[in-house]
Motif scaffolding. Structure first.
Motif, short mmCIF file in Angstrom:
data_model
loop_
_atom_site.label_atom_id
_atom_site.label_comp_id
_atom_site.label_asym_id
_atom_site.label_seq_id
_atom_site.Cartn_x
_atom_site.Cartn_y
_atom_site.Cartn_z
N ARG A 430 0.23 -1.07 -0.04
CA ARG A 430 0.08 0.28 0.08
C ARG A 430 0.94 1.30 0.13
O ARG A 430 2.03 1.18 0.69
CB ARG A 430 -1.26 0.25 1.17
CG ARG A 430 -2.01 -0.61 1.24
CD ARG A 430 -2.08 -2.16 1.66
NE ARG A 430 -1.46 -2.89 2.60
CZ ARG A 430 -0.49 -3.80 2.47
NH1 ARG A 430 -0.80 -4.61 1.70
NH2 ARG A 430 0.36 -3.69 3.28
N VAL A 431 0.16 2.35 -1.26
CA VAL A 431 1.14 4.04 -1.18
C VAL A 431 0.21 4.77 -0.69
O VAL A 431 -1.08 4.47 -0.98
CB VAL A 431 2.16 3.98 -1.74
CG1 VAL A 431 3.02 2.97 -2.04
CG2 VAL A 431 1.24 3.91 -2.96
N CYS A 450 -0.05 3.60 -10.28
CA CYS A 450 -0.24 2.56 -8.89
C CYS A 450 -0.72 1.03 -9.33
O CYS A 450 -0.03 0.15 -9.12
CB CYS A 450 -1.05 2.94 -7.77
SG CYS A 450 0.06 4.06 -6.73
N LEU A 451 -1.90 1.32 -10.39
CA LEU A 451 -2.57 0.04 -10.81
C LEU A 451 -1.84 -0.47 -11.65
O LEU A 451 -1.75 -2.09 -11.54
CB LEU A 451 -3.26 0.70 -11.62
CG LEU A 451 -5.35 1.59 -10.28
CD1 LEU A 451 -5.77 1.76 -11.39
CD2 LEU A 451 -5.40 0.80 -9.84
N LEU A 452 -0.83 -0.18 -12.83
CA LEU A 452 0.33 -0.38 -13.83
C LEU A 452 1.16 -0.79 -12.47
O LEU A 452 1.43 -2.61 -13.33
CB LEU A 452 0.86 0.34 -14.74
CG LEU A 452 -0.07 1.18 -15.40
CD1 LEU A 452 0.51 2.36 -16.19
CD2 LEU A 452 -0.60 -0.06 -16.72
N ALA A 453 1.17 -0.51 -11.50
CA ALA A 453 2.79 -1.09 -10.82
C ALA A 453 1.96 -2.81 -9.29
O ALA A 453 2.65 -2.84 -8.89
CB ALA A 453 3.54 -0.62 -10.61
N GLU A 454 0.77 -2.42 -9.55
CA GLU A 454 -0.19 -3.41 -8.98
C GLU A 454 0.38 -3.00 -7.34
O GLU A 454 0.23 -4.15 -6.51
CB GLU A 454 0.54 -4.71 -9.30
CG GLU A 454 -0.13 -5.37 -11.15
CD GLU A 454 0.04 -6.62 -10.41
OE1 GLU A 454 -0.38 -7.96 -9.82
OE2 GLU A 454 0.91 -7.16 -12.00
N VAL A 455 0.45 -1.66 -7.18
CA VAL A 455 0.75 -1.68 -5.91
C VAL A 455 -0.89 -0.50 -5.25
O VAL A 455 -1.29 0.15 -6.05
CB VAL A 455 1.83 -0.03 -5.96
CG1 VAL A 455 1.27 0.25 -4.51
CG2 VAL A 455 3.33 -1.20 -6.23
N VAL A 456 -1.33 -0.56 -4.31
CA VAL A 456 -2.40 -0.29 -4.29
C VAL A 456 -2.19 1.11 -3.61
O VAL A 456 -1.75 1.43 -2.43
CB VAL A 456 -2.90 -1.85 -2.54
CG1 VAL A 456 -4.53 -0.75 -2.03
CG2 VAL A 456 -3.21 -3.00 -3.26
N PRO A 457 -3.23 2.45 -3.97
CA PRO A 457 -3.01 3.58 -3.89
C PRO A 457 -4.15 3.67 -2.79
O PRO A 457 -5.07 3.04 -2.42
CB PRO A 457 -3.57 4.44 -5.29
CG PRO A 457 -3.79 3.31 -5.85
CD PRO A 457 -3.54 1.54 -5.03
#
Length: 1600
Positions: A430-431, A450-457
Motif C-alpha cells: 500500500r502507498v 500504482c494500478l500498473l505497478a500492482e501497488v495499492v493506492p
C-alpha cells in the motif's frame, strides 16, 4: 432603477462584484461595507442622480419583477445557512412552530457573565452600527481558509453555506418558494409583498409568520441590562447603556412596561411597592424574595432563580410509566412505547433486482487495459483539462501523456526505491497518495501508475499542520495498512510543513513515510524492454478509500480490481456514457462519486473530464455552468451546494445555455435536504435550456460505492418520485405520508433505481438483519460485485458490514450471496424507486425515537434567516448521559452577534426543535466563528467537536443546558416509609431481628495519683510542686527552632500573675467570663490557667486576621458578645489592631468590654488562689462556627474537662516521659484540649506547631516530628492537605535531609466530619518513602455535644475501611459492596471509641434504637459530654433535645446527647485489647448539611467529589440547595475561557452519578469558597454570598 440592464459592465468589474458578493455571503464583510465598496465600483459607470443614495437603497423600494430582481435584488440568498438544508417549506414550518410557542411564553434566564468574558463577543468590541465607518478593516481576508476553504461541508457536520444580506435573502426565498409552489405564474408575481415582509420582520421568516414574529421580538429584545456596581471592585465602573453587559433575561415578558422601568435596580424596602406593582411578574427587577431561612433578599441572582423555578413549574412531557430496576429500588424510568405510536403495518418487502449488466463487446478487460488502449490508439485525445483560479484552462492531459507518465511512475515505484535486492515497494504493497484538490492531473497519473505497478493506492487529504483534526486517525489508517511511501506532487511537497532542518516532520499518529514526488522530471525513464504486466481485472485489491466513522476513527474500505471494473461498467450502463463525451466535475476526485466518474469510468470510456478546482468555485460559483456551456459538456457531477451557489451568483447571464447537458449527477442526492436546491436550480435554469429530466440525484457510500442513481430519461416518461413524510412517523421508523400536521414533514426525492447487476433490500437498523415491512424505514443493503469487500485489517467489522445475510420473517436468508450494508436509511418506494431518509451515522436514538442529525441541523438553520450562525456552521451529535442519548447542538456565531442575539437565537432554536421534532435539546453551545475543528474540505469535523465537548476543551462563548426538559427517566422521588415505631417487638438487645447498634469504649479504670484532683488548676499546682522543672510546652517557629517553652513552675507562676492582674485591674468576680484573643502559642495557655486561678471562665477566640479585618473581626465581636465576656485579654499587638481605623470600619469599637494586654505582667502575685467548690460549675466555654454558619458555644464543667483529659490519657497512653507534636488550631474542640489541657493533666511534653507557620514552611510539622522522634502527632485536614500539595515533589530532598517518620505510631487528624479517605490515603502513600507506616494515619471524631467521641489510640485494631452503596445511603440504608463496584463509596472508621464513652444509633425522627449496620443518628453518653449550649437566648427546647434525649423504646432511662451526625456501627472480625470483638463507628455526614432532594438524602461532599473529578481545571467545589434547586459552585484554575466548558460536564456527572439535575452552575475564581480553620467548607456562607450577588462569578449558568 430596474432599467440598468442595457449598460454592460466590463468583465473585470463584474468579476470584482462577484468577489464582493462572495465576501458578503461568507460573512467576511458587513452589509454596509459591501454596499460602500459596490457603489464605488459601479459609481464609475452610472452617473449618480443628485441626492440619491449611492448604496442601492432604491432597488429595495421599487417593486421589482423577478427578472430584474434576480440581478440586483437577490443578493446571495444563501443565508448563513448551509444550503444542504435549505427548504422554504421547512422555514415556514419552523416559523409556524415558533409562533405556536409564542403563546406559551417561555422565559429563559440569561446567564450572568463576568465583563471580561462578554467583551469577546459583545458589540462593544465592534464598530457601533450608527457610524458610517468603511469596512476596509473589517474584511476577514482569506487568511483562515486553507485550500479547501471553509464552505465545503463533509460528513454531515454542517459546514458550507454562505451568509447573505438580510433584505435580499428573504424576498429571494419567498420568490423561490412561490415559484416552487406555483401559486401564480412566475412572470406576473412581483416580489413587493416579499420585500415588504422583509422590512417589517426583524427576524426574517416569510409572509405572515414574519409579522407575528415581529411582535414576539418586540417584547423579546428591549430589556435593558442593569448592573449592581460591585463595591469591592471599584475599578469596574460599568456603564449602564444597553450593550455593556448581558441583559438579565430574554423571556417574553408579559408587560412591555417592564422593559421601560428596568433601569438600574433600586433596592426597595419590604412592603414599599403598591399592590399594583406587585401583580406583574417582574423577571428583570428582582421582586423581594425570601431565602430558605426566611431572610428577604433583593438581588439579581435570586430573581433569575425565581424565574428558573417558575419556568420549571411549567408542565413537562407526560410522565413515563415503567421502570427498569437499577440494582435495587433506585428506579430509573424506562421509556415505554406509546400505545398510539405508529407501527409498521405493511407486508414484508421484496428485494429489488436491477437490470442485467449487459456486457458490451468492446468493454476493456481491466482499467489498465483501457488506459493502454486509448494511450496507444488515440494518444492526442484529451483526458483531463484542469482550470486555474481565474477559470482559464491550466493544462490538458492527453491519454498518450497519461499512459506514458503512469508507466514512468510504475517503473520508478518498483525499481527506483530501496535497493535491487530489497525494493521498498513490491506489488500488493500500500502507498499513500497525497495530492491537493487543484491538481487532478498529478493525482490521476499517480493513481494509474500504482494500478500498473500492482501497488495499492490509499488516497488521503493533504495534512496542513502537524495536528489537523482527524489527521491522527488517518495516520492510524496508514500505519495499519503498512504504508511506508507517500506519493505527492512537487508543489504539494514544497508546501508541507518543514522542520528547521528542512525535513518534513512526522505528523501526529503517522508512521514514518518516504515522500516520493511523481512529477516526470524527477523520474527516470523506464528502459525500452520494461513493460508492466497488464492482467484482466481479478480479486486483488485495486485501491483503498478512507472513510471517517461517527466516532472519528478512520477505516480503509478495500475495493478489488474486479469490483472497480464492474462498478465502472454499471455506471457506464446507467449513465449511458459513450466514447469521447465531455464531463464537468466539481467533486473531490480523490474519493466517492468524483473518483468513480471523473478518474475511473472516464478512462474506461475515453471521456474528457473538465475538472473545476474548489478554489475556483469559491471565487466564481458559476464557473462550472460556464464550463458546461463552453465545452458543450454532456454530463456534470456536482453537489447540491454547487447548484445553490450557482443560483446565488447567477446574474441573467445572457450566454448561458445548458441544452447540451443530458445528465447532472447530484452526488449528495441522498441527503433529504438536497431537494430544495435541485428544485430551485431547475426553476431558474429551465429558461436556459436545462431539461427537468437531466437532474439525476444519486446515493452512494464508501462501502457500497454507487447505491442508486436516477437515470437520465427520455422526455415525457414518468416524472421522478416525491414523498412528503411525517417526521413523527420517521422517528418511529415508519413511513407515513403526512396529511394533517403540515409543520413537521420531510420531503424526499427518489435517487433512481437499483444499479445494473445488483440486488437491494432494506433491513432493520438494529439487531438481526431482518427484512423491513413495506412501510418501514431500514438500512439499505446491496448485493453486487461492485462494492467494497472489507475494512482493511478489521475482520470483525468487515463481517458485520460486508457479509450480511438478510433474513425473511421465517428466519431464512433471502439469498446465498452476502449483502453489503450501505449506511443509508431509506426504503424502496413504488415503481422500484429508492428513497433515502438519512444516514446511519447521523442517527440519534432519544427516548426510543430516532432522529437524524441532519434534520435537526436543518431546523436550527431555518430558525434564523437573520444570519446568526456563522456560515451555517452547526454540529449536532448525541452524548450518552444517564442511559439515554442526549442531543447537543454546537453552532459558530457571527463575530458581531451580541449576547442578546445569541440568547434569543438559542431560545428559539429550542422551541423550533421541540415543535418540529418533539424532542428536547440537552445542550446548546455557541462558539466564536471559525473555532470548530474542520475537515480537510472545510466542513465541521463532527467527532473532534464531540470529543472537545466531552473533554471540556470546546471553549464555547455561550451555553444553554436544558436537562430539566430533556431528562425524563430520573428515578421516582422516594416516598418515606413509616419507620418501626415503639410498638415493634424488642427482645433483649434485638430490634426487628438485628442486634441493636450500640458500642462503648473501655472503662476509665482505677484512679492514679493525679486523677484524684477534680480540678485542672489543682493538677497544675501539684505539678509545680512535685516536678517544677519538667517542660510541659515547647513552641516552634517557622524555621523549626524553639520560640519559647514552659516548665510546670513557669506556667504556675505566670498564671498567678495573670490571676492577680484580673483581680486588680479587672475587679472580676468569680464566674465572670473572659475572652482570650491570642495567636496560637504559650500566652494563650498562660492566660487560660490564669483565669482558672482567678475563678473566671475563659473563652478562647481566634484573633482577627490583620489582612482581612472586615470579615474576621465581626466574628470575634460576636463571640465576645454572645459569651457575655466582661473583659478581653490579649497581646499588645492585637490590642492595637482592635483599636485601629480598619477595626472601627468593621465593627463598633466603642462597645468592646475592657481590653487588657498581658505583655507586661505585674510583679506581685494574688493574695490567694481561687479554689472552686463544686466540680459541676463551668470550667470554660467552647465556641465554634459550624459549617452551616451557626455560632454555637457549649459549656464544659470541671468534671467533664477532667474526665475528657483522663479519657485521652488512657487512649493515647500519655505519661510525663512522652512527647506529642500538635499542629492544630487551639481555639475549640479537641484541638484546644490537646493544646492547652492534656499536658497539664498527663504531664507529657507538647511540641506546639502553629498551623499558620506551615504556609511559610510546609515541611515544618513533619521535620519536627522527625527531629523530636515523636510517636504521637495530631493535625487537621488543612495541614495534611498543605503537606500533600506543598511537599508532593519534595519527598526525595526531604529524605536526603534525613527526615524520618518511621517512629510515628499514631498520626491523628482531628475532625468533625466524615473521614476524607482520599486525602489520608494520598498522604500515607506520599510519605511512605519517609518511613511513615500506612496504618499510623487515622482520624478522630467529635462534635458540639461531645468534643471527642472517637480517637485512634495506641492499642487496639487498625482502622478499617468499608465500601457502601451510595444509592442506598440516599435512602438512609447501608449496603456494603465490594471495593471498586459502581456507585461505591469508601468510608473509613473514625478512630476508636474513647474510654468512658457509650454510643447508640437512633432514628432521628422516631428516636427509636436502630439495628446494626443501619444508618441513623449517632447518640453519645459520656462523662465528658458538654453540659449544654451557652446562648444569649436560652433556647431551652433545643438544649434539652440535643443534650438530654432519651430513646422512645428499649432503654428509656439513659440520657443521651444527640450529635447531629448520621452514621452506623458495624461489628468487625477484629478483637479489642480486652479480647471483645471490635465495634467500628462510621460517620457519614452531618444532618444539618444533608440535602433533601427528590425525597432522598444527599451529602454535599459526595456530589462535590464527583464534580471535582470531572475536569482538571476544577480545584474545589461546593454545593447547596435553594428553593429545591441544586446549585453547584466550582472554582476554576485556568483561563476564564474554560468557564463555560465546565457547565455541561458538571451537569453530566451529577446526573450520571447522583440522578440529580443541577439547577445553577456558578464558576468562580480560586479561593471564593469559604473554608473554616478545620478545613471545612462554609456552604451556607457561600449560599448567602451567592444570593446577595457578592461572589463576582466568572459565569453563572441557569439550567432549563
Amino acid at each position: 432603477m430596474a432599467d440598468r440592464d442595457p449598460v454592460p459592465l466590463p468583465a473585470e468589474v463584474r468579476a470584482k462584484l462577484a468577489e464582493l458578493e462572495l465576501e458578503l455571503s461568507e460573512g467576511d464583510i458587513t452589509q454596509k461595507g459591501y454596499e460602500k465598496k459596490r457603489s464605488k465600483l459601479i459609481g464609475a459607470f452610472f452617473p449618480q442622480a443628485p441626492g440619491m443614495d449611492p448604496s442601492m437603497g432604491q432597488e429595495r423600494r421599487t417593486p421589482v419583477t423577478p427578472s430584474s430582481s434576480s440581478r440586483y435584488h437577490r443578493r446571495r440568498s444563501s443565508g448563513s445557512r448551509d444550503e444542504r438544508y435549505r427548504s422554504d417549506v421547512h422555514t415556514e414550518a419552523v416559523q409556524a412552530a415558533l409562533a405556536k410557542h409564542k403563546e406559551r411564553k417561555m422565559a429563559v434566564p440569561m446567564p450572568s457573565k463576568r465583563r471580561s468574558l462578554v467583551v469577546q463577543t459583545s458589540m462593544d468590541a465592534y464598530t457601533p452600527p450608527d457610524t458610517s465607518s468603511g469596512s476596509e478593516g473589517e474584511g476577514q481576508g482569506d487568511g483562515d481558509e486553507e485550500e479547501g476553504g471553509d464552505c465545503e461541508e463533509e460528513d454531515g457536520g454542517g459546514g458550507g453555506g454562505t451568509s447573505s444580506s438580510r433584505e435580499g435573502s428573504i424576498s429571494m426565498e419567498h420568490w423561490i418558494s412561490r415559484a416552487i409552489h406555483g401559486t401564480s405564474s412566475t412572470t406576473t408575481t412581483t416580489s413587493s409583498t416579499a420585500s415588504s415582509s422583509s422590512s417589517s420582520t426583524r427576524s426574517g421568516g416569510s409572509g405572515a409568520a414574519g409579522g407575528r414574529l415581529a411582535d414576539v421580538l418586540a417584547q423579546h429584545v428591549h430589556i435593558s441590562a442593569h448592573h449592581h456596581l460591585r463595591h469591592h471592585r471599584p475599578h469596574h465602573h460599568h456603564k449602564t447603556e444597553n450593550h455593556s453587559a448581558p441583559p438579565d433575561v430574554t423571556g417574553y415578558t408579559n408587560s412591555t412596561a417592564n422593559a421601560a422601568t428596568d433601569g438600574i435596580q433600586v433596592e426597595r424596602a419590604p412592603g414599599a411597592g403598591t399592590a399594583a406593582q406587585r401583580q406583574t411578574p417582574k423577571y428583570g427587577n428582582a421582586e423581594l424574595m425570601e431565602t430558605g431561612d426566611g431572610v428577604p433578599v433583593s438581588s439579581r441572582v435570586s430573581a433569575k432563580i425565581q424565574q428558573l423555578v417558575n419556568t420549571l413549574k411549567r408542565p413537562k412531557r407526560p410522565p413515563l410509566r415503567e421502570f427498569f430496576v437499577d440494582d435495587f429500588e433506585e428506579l430509573l424510568e424506562v421509556q415505554q412505547p406509546d400505545p398510539n405510536q405508529p407501527k409498521a403495518e405493511g407486508a414484508q418487502m421484496v428485494a429489488m433486482r436491477g437490470e442485467q449488466l449487459g456486457v458490451v463487446t468492446n468493454w476493456p478487460p481491466s482499467l489498465e487495459a483501457a488506459l493502454q488502449r486509448w494511450g496507444t490508439i488515440s494518444p492526442k485525445a484529451p483526458c483531463l483539462t484542469t482550470m486555474d483560479t481565474n477559470g482559464k484552462p491550466l493544462y490538458v492531459l492527453t491519454y498518450g501523456k497519461l499512459w506514458s507518465r503512469s508507466l514512468k511512475v510504475a517503473y520508478n515505484l518498483l525499481h527506483k526505491l530501496g535497493t535491487k535486492q530489497e525494493p521498498l515497494v513490491r506489488p500488493g504493497d500500500r502507498v499513500a497518495l497525497v495530492f491537493p484538490n487543484n491538481d487532478p492531473a498529478a493525482f490521476m497519473t499517480a493513481f494509474y501508475g500504482c494500478l500498473l505497478a500492482e501497488v495499492v493506492p490509499v488516497p488521503i487529504e493533504v495534512p496542513l499542520t502537524r495536528k489537523d483534526a482527524g489527521s491522527q486517525q488517518i495516520g492510524f489508517l496508514l500505519g495499519s495498512c503498512g504504508v511506508t511511501v507517500a506519493l505527492t506532487s512537487d508543489a504539494c511537497h514544497k508546501g508541507l510543513p518543514k522542520s528547521p532542518t528542512g525535513e518534513i516532520p512526522q505528523f501526529k499518529g503517522w508512521p514514518k513515510v518516504l515522500w516520493f514526488v511523481t512529477e516526470s522530471k524527477h523520474l527516470s525513464k523506464p528502459p525500452r524492454d520494461w513493460f508492466p504486466h497488464i492482467k484482466d481485472a481479478n480479486q486483488d485489491t485495486a485501491y483503498i478509500e478512507y472513510k471517517t466513522c461517527k466516532d472519528g476513527s478512520v477505516l480503509g474500505v478495500t475495493v478489488m480490481r474486479i469490483a472497480m471494473l464492474t462498478h465502472c461498467q454499471a455506471l457506464t450502463q446507467s449513465c449511458s456514457y459513450t466514447e469521447a463525451e465531455t464531463i464537468v466535475n466539481v467533486l473531490d476526485f480523490k474519493k466517492d462519486v468524483g473518483l468513480w466518474h471523473a478518474v475511473l469510468t472516464s478512462v474506461m470510456n475515453m471521456m474528457h473530464v473538465i475538472s473545476i478546482p474548489y478554489a475556483l468555485m469559491k471565487v466564481n460559483p458559476l464557473s462550472w455552468i460556464q464550463k458546461v456551456c463552453q465545452y458543450k459538456a454532456k454530463v456534470a457531477c456536482v453537489k447540491s451546494r454547487d447548484m445553490h451557489w450557482a443560483l446565488v451568483a447567477h446574474r441573467d447571464q445572457r450566454d448561458i445555455n445548458l441544452t447540451s447537458l443530458r445528465m447532472l449527477v447530484v452526488a449528495d442526492g441522498s441527503n433529504p435536504w438536497s431537494i430544495s436546491s435541485c428544485d430551485a436550480f431547475l426553476n431558474v435554469f429551465q429558461s436556459k435550456g436545462l431539461k427537468p429530466e437531466v437532474i439525476c440525484p444519486c446515493a452512494s457510500s464508501p462501502e457500497a460505492l454507487t447505491v442508486a442513481l436516477r437515470r437520465p430519461v427520455e422526455e415525457g416518461s414518468t416524472p421522478p418520485g416525491r414523498g412528503v413524510l411525517s417526521m413523527q412517523g420517521l422517528s418511529h421508523g415508519v413511513i407515513r405520508v403526512d396529511s394533517e400536521e403540515k409543520l413537521s414533514v420531510l420531503t424526499l426525492q427518489d435517487v433512481g433505481s437499483v444499479m445494473p447487476g445488483a440486488m437491494m433490500c432494506a433491513v432493520k437498523p438494529e439487531g438481526v438483519p431482518q427484512l423491513c415491512k413495506a412501510d418501514e424505514i431500514g438500512e439499505i443493503c446491496v448485493c453486487t460485485v461492485a462494492t467494497g469487500t472489507s475494512y482493511y485489517g478489521l475482520a470483525g467489522m468487515t463481517k458485520n458490514t460486508f457479509e450480511v445475510f438478510p433474513t425473511s420473517n421465517n428466519g431464512a436468508p433471502i439469498s446465498e450471496f452476502p449483502f453489503t450494508r450501505t449506511g443509508l436509511l431509506g426504503f424502496i418506494g413504488p415503481a422500484g424507486l429508492i428513497f433515502v431518509a438519512g444516514k446511519m451515522d447521523g442517527l440519534m436514538v432519544v427516548g426510543g425515537r430516532r432522529h437524524n442529525a441532519d434534520d435537526i441541523v436543518a431546523t436550527a438553520l431555518a430558525v434564523e434567516p437573520m444570519k446568526f450562525v456563522y456560515r451555517g456552521r452547526i454540529a449536532v451529535f448525541s452524548i450518552t448521559v444517564l442511559h439515554d442519548e442526549r442531543i447537543v447542538v454546537v453552532a459558530e456565531q457571527r463575530p458581531d452577534s451580541t449576547e442578546e442575539d445569541s440568547f434569543q437565537w438559542m431560545s428559539r432554536v429550542l422551541q423550533a426543535i421541540d415543535g418540529i421534532h418533539q424532542v428536547g435539546v440537552y445542550c446548546l453551545a455557541l462558539v466564536p466563528s471559525n473555532t470548530l475543528p474542520k475537515t480537510p474540505l472545510g466542513g465541521i469535523h463532527l467527532s473532534e467537536t464531540k470529543q472537545l465537548f466531552l473533554e471540556g476543551a470546546l471553549h464555547p462563548c455561550n451555553v444553554l443546558m436544558c436537562p430539566h426538559t430533556c431528562v425524563t427517566n430520573l428515578p421516582k422521588p422516594r416516598q418515606k416509609q413509616p419507620e418501626i415505631g415503639p410498638a415493634s417487638v424488642m427482645v433483649g438487645n434485638l430490634v426487628s431481628g438485628k442486634r441493636i447498634a450500640q458500642a462503648s469504649g473501655r472503662d476509665l479504670g482505677q484512679i492514679e495519683d493525679n486523677d484524684q484532683f477534680l480540678f485542672l488548676s489543682e493538677v497544675l499546682q501539684w505539678r509545680a510542686q512535685t516536678t517544677p522543672d519538667h517542660v510541659l510546652y515547647t513552641l516552634l517557629n517557622s524555621r523549626g527552632t524553639i520560640a519559647s517553652s514552659l516548665t510546670c513552675v513557669q506556667l504556675h507562676k505566670r498564671a498567678e500573675k495573670i490571676a492577680g492582674m484580673l483581680a486588680e485591674r479587672g475587679h472580676l468576680q468569680d464566674g465572670d467570663h473572659v475572652a482570650l484573643v491570642y495567636p496560637p502559642g504559650i500566652d494563650l495557655i498562660v492566660a487560660f490557667y490564669g483565669c482558672l486561678y482567678a475563678g473566671c471562665v475563659p473563652i478562647t477566640v481566634r484573633p482577627p486576621h490583620p489582612q482581612n479585618i472586615a470579615t474576621t473581626l465581626p466574628t470575634v465581636k460576636m463571640i465576645v458578645e454572645v459569651s457575655r465576656s466582661v473583659c478581653v485579654m490579649t497581646t499588645q499587638l492585637i490590642c492595637k489592631l482592635l483599636r485601629s481605623k480598619e477595626a472601627s470600619a468593621a465593627v463598633d469599637v466603642r462597645t468592646w468590654p475592657p481590653v487588657m494586654d498581658t505583655d507586661d505582667l505585674p510583679k506581685k502575685k494574688p493574695p490567694l488562689l481561687y479554689k472552686p467548690s463544686n466540680p459541676d460549675t463551668l470550667a470554660y466555654l467552647d465556641f465554634s462556627v459550624s459549617t452551616t454558619g451557626m455560632l454555637a458555644g457549649v459549656k464544659m464543667s470541671h468534671t467533664a474537662t477532667s474526665a475528657f483529659c483522663r479519657s485521652i490519657k488512657l487512649q493515647c497512653e500519655l505519661y510525663p516521659s512522652r512527647e506529642v507534636a500538635i499542629c492544630l488550631d487551639p481555639y475549640c474542640g479537641l484541638g484546644f484540649v490537646l493544646w492547652c489541657l492534656c499536658s497539664v493533666y498527663s504531664g507529657h511534653q507538647s511540641i506546639l506547631i502553629p498551623p499558620s507557620e506551615l504556609e511559610v514552611n510546609p515541611a515544618l510539622w513533619l521535620s519536627a516530628v522527625s527531629q523530636y522522634k515523636v510517636r504521637d502527632t495530631f493535625c487537621s485536614y488543612s495541614v495534611m492537605e498543605l503537606c500533600t500539595k506543598g511537599l508532593g515533589l519534595q519527598t526525595d530532598s526531604l529524605k536526603s535531609r534525613g527526615l524520618d517518620l518511621s517512629r510515628v505510631r499514631t498520626c491523628v487528624v482531628v475532625a468533625e466530619e466524615r473521614p476524607r479517605t482520599a486525602l489520608t490515603q494520598s498522604f500515607s502513600k506520599l510519605f511512605k518513602d519517609l518511613g511513615l507506616h500506612p496504618r499510623a494515619v487515622s482520624t478522630s471524631f467529635g462534635c458540639r455535644v461531645n468534643l471527642a467521641i472517637c480517637l485512634q489510640g495506641t492499642s487496639g485494631p487498625d482502622p478499617t475501611t468499608v465500601y457502601v452503596d451510595m444509592r442506598a445511603l440516599r435512602h438512609d440504608r447501608v449496603r456494603l459492596v465490594e471495593r471498586g463496584s459502581p456507585h461505591s463509596l469508601p468510608l473509613m472508621e473514625s478512630g476508636k471509641i474513647l474510654p468512658g464513652v457509650r454510643i447508640i444509633i437512633a432514628n432521628p425522627e422516631t428516636k427509636g434504637p436502630m439495628g446494626e449496620s443501619h444508618l441513623g443518628e449517632i447518640w453519645v453518653h459520656s462523662g465528658h459530654n458538654a453540659s449544654g449550649y451557652f446562648t444569649v437566648y436560652g433556647d431551652e427546647a433545643l438544649q434539652s433535645d440535643h443534650f438530654n434525649s432519651r430513646l422512645s423504646f428499649g432503654d428509656t432511662q439513659t440520657v443521651w446527647a444527640r450529635t447531629g451526625y448520621l452514621g452506623f456501627l458495624r461489628r468487625t472480625e477484629l478483637t479489642d485489647a480486652s479480647g471483645e470483638r471490635h465495634d467500628a463507628l462510621y460517620v457519614v455526614g452531618a444532618l444539618e448539611e444533608a440535602m433533601e432532594l427528590r425525597g432522598m438524602r444527599y451529602h454535599p461532599i459526595d456530589i462535590e467529589t464527583s464534580v471535582i473529578r470531572t475536569h482538571k481545571s476544577i480545584t474545589e467545589c461546593a454545593v447547596f440547595t435553594w428553593t429545591n434547586l441544586l446549585v453547584v459552585v466550582v472554582e476554576l484554575d485556568g483561563s476564564e475561557q474554560e468557564a463555560l466548558d465546565l457547565v455541561p460536564l458538571v451537569t453530566n456527572v451529577v446526573l450520571e452519578e447522583h440522578y440529580l439535575i443541577v439547577g445553577v452552575v456558578v464558576v468562580v475564581d480560586i479561593g471564593v469558597i469559604p473554608i473554616n480553620s478545620r478545613g471545612e467548607k462554609q456552604r451556607m456562607h457561600l449560599r448567602d454570598g451567592f444570593l446577595a450577588d457578592q461572589l463576582d462569578p466568572i459565569y453563572v449558568a441557569y439550567n432549563m
